[in-house]
Motif scaffolding. Structure first.
Motif: not given
Length: 93
Positions: A27, A30, A65, A80, A84, A87, A89, A91
């Motif tokens: 994660v 943001d 991260k 994942c 998303h 909201s 971020s 990967d």
């Protein structure tokens, strides 16, 4: 001296380690989501305890991260997507 049973166990572990392709669910930080939202989401989506979620959230904030879960791609893919949907971020690497 290894018994036959111990040798077979060691061989089974070696084969399992070779066949397990562990991935990381990461994660990213943001400027939108609050600490509380990230903590609540990690608890719901990743099954974290409150303490785990709080520690991961602090790492996300200060380091940019954090690996929040490790496992097979198939296991992490749904998580994942759920992150998303909340909201965040995220990967899989």
């Amino acid at each position: 001296m290894n018994t036959e049973r111990e040798i077979l166990h060691q061989e089974d572990v070696a084969v399992l380690e070779e066949n397990t392709d562990l991935r990381q669910l990461i994660v990213f930080n943001d400027d939108v989501n609050t600490f509380d939202h990230v903590i609540e989401t990690l608890i719901k989506v990743c099954g974290h305890t409150a303490e785990q979620a709080e520690q991961c959230t602090l790492l996300i904030h200060y380091k940019g991260k954090c690996t929040v879960k490790m496992g097979a791609y198939e296991e992490l893919s749904g998580m994942c997507t759920a992150l998303h949907d909340k909201s965040l971020s995220a990967d899989i690497q």
